[in-house]
Design an enzyme around this catalytic site. Structure first.
Site, PDB file in Angstrom:
ATOM      1  N   SER A 133       0.820  -1.212   0.000  1.00  0.00           N
ATOM      2  CA  SER A 133       0.000   0.000   0.000  1.00  0.00           C
ATOM      3  C   SER A 133       0.849   1.253   0.000  1.00  0.00           C
ATOM      4  CB  SER A 133      -0.906   0.035   1.235  1.00  0.00           C
ATOM      5  OG  SER A 133      -1.607   1.263   1.252  1.00  0.00           O
ATOM      6  N   LYS A 190      -4.464  -6.689   3.749  1.00  0.00           N
ATOM      7  CA  LYS A 190      -4.474  -5.554   2.809  1.00  0.00           C
ATOM      8  C   LYS A 190      -5.914  -5.209   2.412  1.00  0.00           C
ATOM      9  CE  LYS A 190      -3.040  -2.377  -0.058  1.00  0.00           C
ATOM     10  NZ  LYS A 190      -3.915  -2.185  -1.143  1.00  0.00           N
ATOM     11  N   HIS A 193      -7.320  -3.262   5.135  1.00  0.00           N
ATOM     12  CA  HIS A 193      -6.723  -1.916   5.024  1.00  0.00           C
ATOM     13  C   HIS A 193      -7.512  -1.083   4.017  1.00  0.00           C
ATOM     14  CE1 HIS A 193      -4.341   0.876   2.607  1.00  0.00           C
ATOM     15  NE2 HIS A 193      -3.676   1.175   3.703  1.00  0.00           N
ATOM     16  N   ASN A 194      -7.791  -1.665   2.870  1.00  0.00           N
ATOM     17  CA  ASN A 194      -8.499  -0.923   1.828  1.00  0.00           C
ATOM     18  C   ASN A 194      -9.924  -0.582   2.244  1.00  0.00           C
ATOM     19  OD1 ASN A 194      -6.165  -1.359   0.330  1.00  0.00           O
ATOM     20  ND2 ASN A 194      -7.291  -1.651  -1.560  1.00  0.00           N
ATOM     21  N   GLU A 197      -9.694   2.198   4.399  1.00  0.00           N
ATOM     22  CA  GLU A 197      -9.377   3.361   3.534  1.00  0.00           C
ATOM     23  C   GLU A 197     -10.681   3.958   2.958  1.00  0.00           C
ATOM     24  OE1 GLU A 197      -6.303   2.622   0.437  1.00  0.00           O
ATOM     25  OE2 GLU A 197      -7.805   3.271  -0.999  1.00  0.00           O
TER      26      GLU A 197
HETATM   27  C1  6PG Z   1      -3.276   1.393  -1.529  1.00  0.00           C
HETATM   28  C2  6PG Z   1      -4.627   1.547  -2.177  1.00  0.00           C
HETATM   29  C3  6PG Z   1      -4.710   0.899  -3.498  1.00  0.00           C
HETATM   30  C4  6PG Z   1      -6.084   0.947  -4.129  1.00  0.00           C
HETATM   31  C5  6PG Z   1      -6.493   2.290  -4.549  1.00  0.00           C
HETATM   32  C6  6PG Z   1      -7.743   2.367  -5.404  1.00  0.00           C
HETATM   33  O1  6PG Z   1      -3.284   0.856  -0.430  1.00  0.00           O
HETATM   34  O2  6PG Z   1      -2.263   1.811  -2.082  1.00  0.00           O
HETATM   35  O3  6PG Z   1      -5.576   0.914  -1.362  1.00  0.00           O
HETATM   36  O4  6PG Z   1      -4.320  -0.438  -3.309  1.00  0.00           O
HETATM   37  O5  6PG Z   1      -6.078   0.157  -5.237  1.00  0.00           O
HETATM   38  O6  6PG Z   1      -6.667   3.085  -3.420  1.00  0.00           O
HETATM   39  O7  6PG Z   1      -8.809   1.692  -4.823  1.00  0.00           O
HETATM   40  P1  6PG Z   1     -10.294   1.961  -5.345  1.00  0.00           P
HETATM   41  O8  6PG Z   1     -10.217   2.162  -6.819  1.00  0.00           O
HETATM   42  O9  6PG Z   1     -11.076   0.753  -4.995  1.00  0.00           O
HETATM   43  O10 6PG Z   1     -10.744   3.196  -4.651  1.00  0.00           O
END
Ligand code: 6PG
Length: 486
Positions: A133, A190, A193-194, A197
């Protein structure tokens, strides 16, 4: 790790932006790297741009690529998640030998990683599914790396992955990369984590709506977010939000005002919610964040709805203050992380992964998209008690959430009154109030289930696990449908 060996220390397949940046990061750390990309022109252009002290070796075929690597081979895949990963593995397999190590650094679904891990183990190939990430900038200067899979491969790749990872901690020397666990656990972490996010981004998007409704211009919001970034909300996402608010288009219009309000998503947020639901864990703030992106994408339908459907007469926010909104952001984040760590703990128990929650929080302190000052507090909470039943039970977080909930409550009330959608805040508050209610309303749900389907219920005056049935309408018998719960 030297550029004088005839074979490269490691190889990387997939020279899109993340792959290129990760190779340059590896090369800057003294590793010689062979690279392969399906389109050879991309490889040539990339290798031509490497500096003299970066040992990056282009290859044109998979055979040449594999032959360029020292043994056991260490191959990092940074290709599109899904079928492409399987295709690349199929291309590689005939050329690999027992003990070679394949590391998938993309956003693969953890169940795919588990399947690949098992299939490759049968052939003696060690497989690591690793979340990476930090986006483009992170890959270049230090991402957060979450590897899981073949544990015996970890000592052989640890130095390399920890060298290129971000560093955090009081002296900025603790790598944001450590072993996560077996099978698909690295990609699972991960994925969570997302999901978090998504939640963090939605929480900030709702702050943007509320602050705008309070009359703040984008430039003023840049100052507010920047202020938040100096305190307990300090985080990468708040920092970039301040920069976004300050950015203007060529004609001076704030960039935020020219961007269409339709959010995209690549699926990891949705996977998070599905997994949480399968475990029976209410990761509801993230669910709302995923749902809000979906609603945002109905651009034309929303335009029609805006003409037909009424909001409240008054759109004022009363005496809501910027400080209340800051409290709402903080409280909602606390609740979202509490939900996320509930899922991690449950997934760990369910899959026997032995996840170390303190270590995961430490790995998220730097490099990744959700990096935040607040992750130090989470790492400390799990450091104090590895078996903490819930993050909100840690003494620090009990005080923190109790102090910030009034601001969240005020923000939700004001937003509801003004017809401003704040699904993440409302969900966080609803979860909080449900969670802290010792006796709720599920007695009625149980009575209804028993009424229409003889699903049975437990009684307050009897021990848990004893099941009762009432013939509510006097029309049924004593037969019940069983008391199992899915
Ligand atoms: C990271 C992000 C990455 C992710 C983008 C786009 O940890 O660097 O999570 O892995 O792919 O943020 O995600 P979305 O297109 O689903 O918003």
């Amino acid at each position: 790790m030297s550029s004088t060996t005839s074979t490269a220390d490691a190889g990387l397949i997939g020279l899109a932006v993340m792959g290129q940046n990760l190779v340059l990061n590896l090369a800057d750390n003294g590793y010689s790297i062979a690279v392969y990309n399906r389109t050879t022109a991309t490889t040539e252009e990339f290798v031509a741009r490497a500096t003299d002290d970066q040992d990056v070796r282009g290859t044109e075929t998979i055979e040449e690529f594999v032959a360029a690597l020292s043994r056991p081979r260490k191959i990092i895949l940074l290709v599109k998640a899904g079928e492409v990963v399987d295709k690349v593995i199929d291309q590689l397999l005939p050329h690999l030998e027992a003990d070679d190590i394949v590391i998938d650094g993309g956003n693969s679904l953890f169940t795919d990683t588990q399947r690949r891990f098992e299939a490759l183990a049968e052939q003696g190939i060690r497989y690591i599914g690793s979340g990476v990430s930090g986006g483009e900038e992170g890959a270049r200067n230090g991402p957060s790396i979450m590897p899981g899979g073949s544990a015996d491969a970890w000592p052989e790749v640890r130095d390399m992955l920890q060298a290129i990872s971000a560093k955090a901690g009081p002296n900025d020397d603790e790598p944001c990369c450590d072993w996560i666990g077996p099978g698909g656990s690295g990609h699972y972490v991960k994925m969570i984590h997302n999901g978090i996010e998504y939640g963090d981004m939605q929480v900030l998007a709702e702050a943007y709506l509320a602050l705008s409704a309070l009359g703040n211009s984008p430039a003023e919001m840049a100052t507010i977010f920047d202020g938040w970034n100096q305190g307990r909300l300090r985080s990468y996402l708040v920092e970039i939000t301040a920069e976004i608010m300050a950015a203007t288009d060529d004609d001076g219009t704030p960039m935020i005002d020219v961007i269409l309000d339709a959010a995209g998503q690549k699926g990891t947020g949705k996977w998070t919610v599905i997994s949480a639901m399968q475990l029976g864990q209410p990761m509801m703030l993230v669910a709302e964040a995923v749902g809000a992106r979906m609603v945002s994408s109905f651009v034309d339908v929303r335009k029609r709805a805006a003409e037909l459907l009424l909001g409240p007469e008054s759109v004022g926010l009363g005496d809501l203050s910027v400080a209340d909104v800051a409290d709402a952001v903080y409280a909602a984040k606390l609740i979202s992380y509490a939900q996320g760590f509930m899922v991690l703990a449950d997934a760990s128990a369910e899959n026997e992964w032995g996840l170390d929650l303190a270590s995961i929080a430490r790995m998220w302190r730097g490099g990744c998209i959700i990096r935040a000052a607040f992750l130090d507090d989470i790492a400390e909470a799990y450091g104090r008690d590895a078996n903490l039943v819930n993050l909100l039970f840690d003494p620090f977080f009990v005080d923190a959430v109790n102090a910030s909930i009034p601001g969240l409550r005020k923000t939700v009330l004001a937003a509801a009154g003004a017809g401003i959608p704040v699904p993440a805040y409302a969900s966080a508050l609803t979860f909080f109030d449900g969670f802290r209610t010792a006796r709720g309303s599920a007695n009625l749900i149980q009575a209804q289930r028993d009424y229409f389907g003889a699903h049975t219920y437990e009684r307050l005056d009897k021990p848990r696990g004893e099941w009762f049935h009432t013939d509510w309408a006097g029309t049924g018998g004593a037969a019940t449908s069983g008391s199992y719960s899915a």
